[in-house]
Design a protein around this motif. Structure first.
Motif, short mmCIF file in Angstrom:
data_model
loop_
_atom_site.label_atom_id
_atom_site.label_comp_id
_atom_site.label_asym_id
_atom_site.label_seq_id
_atom_site.Cartn_x
_atom_site.Cartn_y
_atom_site.Cartn_z
N PHE A 93 25.50 -13.27 5.86
CA PHE A 93 24.08 -13.32 5.50
C PHE A 93 23.66 -14.78 5.43
O PHE A 93 24.50 -15.68 5.35
CB PHE A 93 23.81 -12.59 4.18
CG PHE A 93 24.45 -13.24 2.99
CD1 PHE A 93 23.72 -14.10 2.19
CD2 PHE A 93 25.77 -13.00 2.67
CE1 PHE A 93 24.31 -14.72 1.08
CE2 PHE A 93 26.37 -13.60 1.57
CZ PHE A 93 25.64 -14.46 0.78
N TYR A 94 22.37 -15.02 5.47
CA TYR A 94 21.86 -16.39 5.47
C TYR A 94 20.41 -16.38 5.04
O TYR A 94 19.71 -15.37 5.13
CB TYR A 94 22.01 -17.03 6.85
CG TYR A 94 21.57 -16.11 7.96
CD1 TYR A 94 20.25 -16.02 8.35
CD2 TYR A 94 22.50 -15.27 8.58
CE1 TYR A 94 19.85 -15.14 9.34
CE2 TYR A 94 22.12 -14.39 9.57
CZ TYR A 94 20.78 -14.33 9.94
OH TYR A 94 20.39 -13.44 10.91
N SER A 95 19.97 -17.53 4.56
CA SER A 95 18.56 -17.74 4.24
C SER A 95 18.26 -19.21 4.46
O SER A 95 19.04 -20.07 4.06
CB SER A 95 18.26 -17.34 2.79
OG SER A 95 18.95 -18.18 1.88
N LEU A 96 17.16 -19.46 5.11
CA LEU A 96 16.74 -20.85 5.36
C LEU A 96 15.40 -21.11 4.71
O LEU A 96 14.52 -20.24 4.72
CB LEU A 96 16.62 -21.13 6.85
CG LEU A 96 17.91 -21.21 7.65
CD1 LEU A 96 17.59 -21.48 9.11
CD2 LEU A 96 18.83 -22.28 7.11
N ALA A 97 15.24 -22.30 4.19
CA ALA A 97 13.94 -22.72 3.68
C ALA A 97 12.96 -22.75 4.85
O ALA A 97 13.34 -23.12 5.97
CB ALA A 97 14.04 -24.10 3.03
N PRO A 98 11.72 -22.36 4.62
CA PRO A 98 10.74 -22.35 5.72
C PRO A 98 10.64 -23.67 6.49
O PRO A 98 10.40 -23.66 7.69
CB PRO A 98 9.43 -22.00 5.01
CG PRO A 98 9.86 -21.16 3.85
CD PRO A 98 11.16 -21.78 3.40
N VAL A 99 10.88 -24.80 5.84
CA VAL A 99 10.81 -26.08 6.54
C VAL A 99 11.91 -26.21 7.59
O VAL A 99 11.82 -27.05 8.48
CB VAL A 99 10.89 -27.29 5.57
CG1 VAL A 99 9.71 -27.29 4.62
CG2 VAL A 99 12.19 -27.33 4.83
N ALA A 100 12.95 -25.37 7.51
CA ALA A 100 14.07 -25.44 8.46
C ALA A 100 14.00 -24.34 9.53
O ALA A 100 14.87 -24.28 10.39
CB ALA A 100 15.39 -25.33 7.71
N TRP A 101 12.97 -23.52 9.48
CA TRP A 101 12.85 -22.43 10.47
C TRP A 101 12.60 -22.99 11.86
O TRP A 101 11.98 -24.04 12.04
CB TRP A 101 11.71 -21.50 10.09
CG TRP A 101 11.97 -20.66 8.87
CD1 TRP A 101 13.11 -20.62 8.12
CD2 TRP A 101 11.05 -19.78 8.23
NE1 TRP A 101 12.97 -19.75 7.07
CE2 TRP A 101 11.72 -19.23 7.11
CE3 TRP A 101 9.74 -19.41 8.49
CZ2 TRP A 101 11.10 -18.30 6.26
CZ3 TRP A 101 9.13 -18.49 7.65
CH2 TRP A 101 9.81 -17.95 6.56
#
Length: 166
Positions: A93-101
């Protein structure tokens, strides 16, 4: 054994209690809650428990939650990890901050985690679950070479399960 993972552009290191504040902000953003937490707002105690569980899992089994930062920077940009998926095995699983999308970081970080699981941990397979409508994550798991194996009901709709074997 070091659990730090490096890629061309990223460094992934195991979560520590020092990451609590960043995780609280990151995981309570509405953009994170939609697909990662089925729209649920996490309570601070859940984040504390997640950090503790990860630290224990790394010590006992060599996997857990990694914090992601750019290799040439100090700011955190997301998380990636391995966790049990019911009794089926471990899921990435993963999650990225919107600034890194939009930079390919999700694929790069998830690939490092999957390669670690199939290589250094010696797992026979890694799983992933993707909520219906999360086309970005479908693209990520497909780029990882994962194949769909089933569709199951989830809290907010259908969930596609994927698998990658050695």
């Amino acid at each position: 054994m070091s659990h730090v993972l490096t890629t061309e552009r990223l460094v992934l290191r195991p979560v520590t209690t020092r990451d609590y504040s960043w995780l609280l902000i990151h995981w309570t953003e509405p953009a994170m809650q939609r697909f990662l937490f089925d729209g649920k707002t996490l309570h601070p105690e859940e984040i504390t428990r997640t950090i503790g569980d990860s630290m224990r899992d790394f010590a006992a089994a060599g996997y857990g939650l990694w914090m992601i930062r750019e290799a040439d920077g100090t700011d955190l940009v997301g998380t990636a990890g391995l966790r049990p998926l019911e009794s089926l095995g471990l899921e990435v699983f993963y999650s990225l901050a919107p600034v890194a999308w939009g930079r390919g970081y999700a694929t790069e970080a998830a690939r490092a985690v999957v390669d670690y699981a199939l290589g250094r941990l010696g797992l026979p397979e890694v799983l992933a679950e993707v909520d219906e409508g999360n086309s970005a994550s479908v693209s990520v798991v497909e780029r990882l070479g994962m194949i769909p194996i089933e569709v199951v009901p989830g809290l907010l709709g259908l969930i596609s399960r994927y698998r990658r074997t050695r």
